[in-house]
Design an enzyme around this catalytic site. Structure first.
Site, mmCIF file in Angstrom:
data_model
loop_
_atom_site.group_PDB
_atom_site.id
_atom_site.type_symbol
_atom_site.label_atom_id
_atom_site.label_comp_id
_atom_site.label_asym_id
_atom_site.label_seq_id
_atom_site.Cartn_x
_atom_site.Cartn_y
_atom_site.Cartn_z
ATOM 1 N N TYR A 122 0.813 -1.211 0.000
ATOM 2 C CA TYR A 122 0.000 0.000 0.000
ATOM 3 C C TYR A 122 0.853 1.270 0.000
ATOM 4 O O TYR A 122 0.307 2.370 0.043
ATOM 5 C CB TYR A 122 -0.986 -0.026 1.182
ATOM 6 C CG TYR A 122 -1.964 -1.173 1.045
ATOM 7 C CD1 TYR A 122 -3.115 -1.036 0.267
ATOM 8 C CD2 TYR A 122 -1.707 -2.406 1.615
ATOM 9 C CE1 TYR A 122 -3.993 -2.100 0.100
ATOM 10 C CE2 TYR A 122 -2.580 -3.481 1.455
ATOM 11 C CZ TYR A 122 -3.718 -3.321 0.701
ATOM 12 O OH TYR A 122 -4.572 -4.374 0.526
ATOM 13 N N ARG A 144 -7.220 -6.216 1.047
ATOM 14 C CA ARG A 144 -7.612 -5.677 -0.255
ATOM 15 C C ARG A 144 -9.132 -5.557 -0.384
ATOM 16 O O ARG A 144 -9.625 -4.619 -0.998
ATOM 17 C CB ARG A 144 -7.068 -6.579 -1.372
ATOM 18 C CG ARG A 144 -7.693 -7.961 -1.396
ATOM 19 C CD ARG A 144 -6.964 -8.904 -2.318
ATOM 20 N NE ARG A 144 -5.588 -9.146 -1.846
ATOM 21 C CZ ARG A 144 -4.739 -9.960 -2.456
ATOM 22 N NH1 ARG A 144 -5.088 -10.583 -3.552
ATOM 23 N NH2 ARG A 144 -3.525 -10.142 -1.970
ATOM 24 N N TYR A 145 -9.861 -6.477 0.220
ATOM 25 C CA TYR A 145 -11.326 -6.428 0.096
ATOM 26 C C TYR A 145 -11.892 -5.317 0.968
ATOM 27 O O TYR A 145 -12.842 -4.641 0.592
ATOM 28 C CB TYR A 145 -11.942 -7.785 0.444
ATOM 29 C CG TYR A 145 -11.300 -8.891 -0.357
ATOM 30 C CD1 TYR A 145 -11.374 -8.883 -1.751
ATOM 31 C CD2 TYR A 145 -10.565 -9.897 0.247
ATOM 32 C CE1 TYR A 145 -10.752 -9.863 -2.508
ATOM 33 C CE2 TYR A 145 -9.939 -10.888 -0.503
ATOM 34 C CZ TYR A 145 -10.029 -10.862 -1.872
ATOM 35 O OH TYR A 145 -9.412 -11.817 -2.615
ATOM 36 N N HIS A 168 -8.815 -17.848 3.197
ATOM 37 C CA HIS A 168 -7.660 -16.978 2.977
ATOM 38 C C HIS A 168 -6.583 -17.116 4.050
ATOM 39 O O HIS A 168 -5.430 -16.798 3.807
ATOM 40 C CB HIS A 168 -8.127 -15.532 2.857
ATOM 41 C CG HIS A 168 -9.103 -15.331 1.744
ATOM 42 N ND1 HIS A 168 -10.396 -15.821 1.798
ATOM 43 C CD2 HIS A 168 -8.977 -14.742 0.542
ATOM 44 C CE1 HIS A 168 -11.018 -15.537 0.678
ATOM 45 N NE2 HIS A 168 -10.197 -14.878 -0.104
ATOM 46 N N HIS A 204 -19.292 -5.699 -13.165
ATOM 47 C CA HIS A 204 -18.122 -5.814 -12.300
ATOM 48 C C HIS A 204 -16.923 -6.362 -13.087
ATOM 49 O O HIS A 204 -15.823 -5.820 -13.034
ATOM 50 C CB HIS A 204 -18.444 -6.721 -11.110
ATOM 51 C CG HIS A 204 -17.271 -6.996 -10.236
ATOM 52 N ND1 HIS A 204 -16.965 -6.224 -9.139
ATOM 53 C CD2 HIS A 204 -16.300 -7.937 -10.317
ATOM 54 C CE1 HIS A 204 -15.864 -6.692 -8.576
ATOM 55 N NE2 HIS A 204 -15.442 -7.729 -9.271
ATOM 56 N N GLU A 205 -17.143 -7.434 -13.818
ATOM 57 C CA GLU A 205 -16.057 -8.039 -14.595
ATOM 58 C C GLU A 205 -15.560 -7.085 -15.672
ATOM 59 O O GLU A 205 -14.363 -6.983 -15.933
ATOM 60 C CB GLU A 205 -16.519 -9.358 -15.234
ATOM 61 C CG GLU A 205 -16.859 -10.461 -14.244
ATOM 62 C CD GLU A 205 -15.723 -10.784 -13.306
ATOM 63 O OE1 GLU A 205 -14.553 -10.675 -13.705
ATOM 64 O OE2 GLU A 205 -15.998 -11.132 -12.142
HETATM 65 ZN ZN LIG Z 1 -13.550 -8.822 -9.302
#
Ligand SMILES: [Zn+2]
Ligand SMILES: *[C@@H]1O[C@H](CO)[C@@H](O)[C@H](O)[C@H]1NC(C)=O
Ligand SMILES: *[C@@H]1O[C@H](CO)[C@@H](O)[C@H](O)[C@H]1NC(C)=O
Length: 717
Positions: free
Chosen positions: A303, A601-602, A592, A462-463
């Protein structure tokens, strides 16, 4: 609405199972990974990679390292000047194929002095070619396997991955020898910094192998977890996906949920405690070898900002009042359903009642907790079907959204090479939606077995957000072809979804008719969004805050389990359904953790997407602070070239600049902040304040008593 946005975390399809079984996710490879993003940032929560390719990989890498290590030890004895000659020869050997193919000339005879900045720049350019080729090759092999799961394709993929790992390691070791401090060109410096990252490969071969082995064994333990059905000891083939996931989403019988919860956490946790400790130890060694103080510093380094940890803490503080209100309301509703005996009026919520094994999102219980159950929920699926929507049509509409913003139109190759519908030729493939960059020009693809419904309509956008990012930064060198920080890539797609999912937009494109939008309907919508996106934040925070503590040695092995639950309780106000002890070990019950995948990241994506959304909406003239007609939660940036141009400029930077520079381009802000997400949810917050008061619902929670260090003491007490 974000509640239906592609980042929902309740996946339960068979595709998913396959995806994870074969390890195709955007975040789980041990080696420098293929650039692809699956639609659900968090969703690789079931099972894992097969043991076979991992083993091949480990062996392949171990060999490489052995060889490199000897070379390096020799090289370190020499001073820079004599290294040049050695380097030339070595690079020629390494990149023999490039030399044979290309016009590159290395002048080993002229190398008596340290290289100038220009020379270093040339070396980087030169390395770049080979690096890009290998990465492109690896990506293609991964795509071919993912879209056609055969043994043959798997072996090709594994080989290509090992080849790339070898080149990446050689490149890193090579570039680490340059003294970048003296370089005046910041871009060059950054390129070298990115290419010179060694990661775990900095460990000696035996330790490296041991580390990958420890992770592989956690993952494989996670993948193999199987259970007997509740009340049926003869049916023992249940796994996380689809069975447990669906049970948690749809079943409401507390004893049954408790049973599965215990089964799952027992199976995925304690058996890997030893592997986890080995992993922590070697992760630390690797960090030290890379000149970091711990694995926490390694993750946070992504970051690029020394204040980042503070920014994360600040966000959690900022959202706390809203979170507490939402928590209080949900706990009240759960007490109505389950009674005071099961749900304490003032304690943490027993997490098995929240519709998700990890209680990371609570949208699965929105049906019986929603503020105004008699009001219709927004859903355009029937209308899509009525109008004869096809997968292609859904992608065309997404493409149209981007071009309406003056952004880049999808290239023809996208349409030619993508897989947008489930193939009918009988082949086996990973069906879970993913977006791919092939590191060439205009070669980007999506693989998605698209179904015609509203949720997938948002997944499509989103994709396409990932795809648009790829297209905008494709002129950058390969090491800059990535998100500005790990949270950016997921956020971009969601920014579009935040617009697309407004009733306003759906009306505009003719999908929503006769939809009466009153205050109650809106509160229902914001509630759904809240139990999806807002409650996720403290969960995601805890997952990495905990691991930072472990990596730094602040959390000791003897308190691994109870510290975890202490943090889950403190930040999320949830607790296990049964008493846990240090005999248990529950963190690896989340994919995870078992798979060594960073999770922050999420968290970052969920926060900054609202900052992006707010900036884009302001540029579009759709948002004016304080104007009740132009609120953040009813904004659609469709057809705004002003918003599109600015977004484009941010995306085009890729990772060539520190992320605050990129964020500034669009938002004028240089820090992550919860202001925007709080503004989005303000109507919900105001409603909750009133409602909780009216209901007399207690706000806040006491500490959990559900983890005790010593089971014996507890039994005696
Ligand atoms: Zn994605
Ligand atoms: C799948 O891969 C195999 C090679 O393993 C190949 O023979 C076959 O044609 C491929 N199928 C498709 C539909 O591409
Ligand atoms: C700095 O390096 C980059 C690539 O490494 C190059 O494209 C750029 O022209 C250089 N800038 C200057 C001012 O020399």
């Amino acid at each position: 609405m974000p509640d239906l946005a592609p980042t929902s975390h309740n996946l339960s399809s068979n595709e998913f199972k396959r995806l994870n079984r074969f390890g195709i996710t955007c975040k789980g490879l041990f080696i420098p990974s293929v650039q692809q993003y699956v639609s659900d940032g968090d969703s690789a929560n079931s099972s894992s990679r097969p043991v076979f390719p991992v083993q091949v990989l480990i062996n392949g890498l171990a060999e490489t390292i052995q060889w490199d290590w000897n070379v390096r030890r020799d090289s370190e004895k020499h001073i820079m000047a004599s290294n040049i000659q050695w380097r030339s020869v070595w690079l020629m050997l390494l990149f023999a194929s490039t030399i044979a193919a290309g016009p590159v000339k290395r002048r080993s005879t002229e190398s008596e002095k340290a290289p100038s900045e220009t020379e270093i720049s040339q070396i980087v350019e030169w390395i770049e070619q080979r690096y890009q080729q290998t990465k492109a090759h690896q990506t293609l092999a991964a795509w071919e396997y993912g879209s056609n799961l055969t043994e043959f394709n798997l072996s090709k993929k594994t080989k290509a991955a090992a080849d790339f790992a070898e080149v990446a390691k050689a490149v890193a070791e090579e570039l680490q020898q340059f003294k970048t401090d003296q370089l005046t060109n910041a871009t060059l410096k950054r390129r070298i910094k990115k290419l010179a990252k060694l990661g775990y490969a900095a460990l000696p071969a035996d330790q490296f192998k041991e580390l990958l082995g420890a992770i592989a064994s956690m993952e494989s333990n996670y993948a193999k977890a199987k259970f007997c059905a509740y009340g049926d000891a003869t049916k023992c083939d249940l796994s996380l996906d689809p069975e447990l996931t669906e049970i948690f989403a749809n079943h409401r019988e507390p004893e049954e949920l408790k049973y599965y919860w215990v089964q799952w956490y027992n199976a995925t946790g304690a058996p890997v405690r030893e592997s986890f400790q080995k992993y922590v130890e070697l992760n630390r060694q690797a960090a030290l070898r890379n000149n970091f103080s711990s694995g926490a510093a390694v993750w946070l380094n992504e970051y690029d900002d020394s204040t980042f940890e503070q920014q994360v803490d600040d966000v959690i503080e900022q959202i706390r009042p809203l979170y507490e209100q939402l928590h209080a309301y949900v706990r009240y509703k759960l007490r109505q359903k389950y009674g005071d005996k099961l749900v304490s009026p003032t304690g943490p919520i027993p997490m098995h009642l929240l519709g998700n094994l990890w209680a990371q999102t609570w949208d699965n219980i929105a049906d019986f907790t929603t503020p105004f159950p008699e009001k219709k929920l927004l859903d355009v699926t029937d209308e899509m079907i009525r109008q004869g929507y096809t997968p292609i049509k859904m992608f065309q509409m997404g493409d149209d959204f981007f071009t309406s913003l003056n952004m880049t139109k999808l290239p023809q190759t996208f349409w030619d090479k993508s897989i947008l519908e489930k193939p009918t030729d009988g082949r086996d493939l990973v069906c879970h939606a993913s977006a791919w960059d092939f590191f060439a020009i205009d070669d980007v693809r999506i693989k998605q077995c698209t179904r015609v419904n509203m949720r997938e309509f948002f997944v499509v956008h989103h994709e396409l957000g990932h795809i648009q990012y790829y297209l905008q930064y494709q002129h950058q060198p390969v090491e800059f072809r990535g998100g500005a920080n790990p949270g950016f890539h997921e956020a971009v797609g969601d920014v579009l979804s935040l617009s697309v999912s407004t009733p306003k937009h759906l009306k505009k494109v003719g999908l929503l008719k006769d939809y009466e939008e009153d205050e109650q309907v809106k509160i229902n919508q914001f509630y759904r969004a809240g139990v999806t996106k807002l409650v996720f934040l403290p969960f995601a925070y805890t997952l990495d805050k905990y691991r930072w503590g472990v990596f730094r040695g602040d959390i000791k092995p003897r308190e691994y389990n109870c510290k975890f639950w202490e943090m889950r309780s403190r930040y999320s106000g949830v607790e296990p359904p049964v008493v846990r002890t240090e005999q248990d070990f529950d963190p690896p019950a989340k994919y995870h953790v078992s798979a060594d995948v960073e999770y922050l990241r999420y968290f970052v994506s969920y926060v900054i997407q609202f900052q992006f959304h707010r900036a884009a909406c302001a540029l579009a003239g759709e948002y004016v602070k304080g104007d009740p007609e132009k609120t953040l939660n009813n904004c659609d940036i469709y057809q705004s070239t002003a918003a599109g141009n600015q977004l484009k400029e941010m995306l085009a930077l890729g990772s060539s600049k520190p992320w605050p520079d990129a964020m500034e381009v669009l938002t004028g802000e240089r820090k992550m902040s919860a202001d925007a997400i709080l503004e989005y949810f303000d109507p919900l917050y105001q409603w909750l304040l009133e409602e909780n008061k009216r209901l007399g619902a207690h706000v806040g929670w006491t500490d959990s008593q559900k983890c005790v260090s010593h089971p014996i003491d507890f039994m005696a007490a």
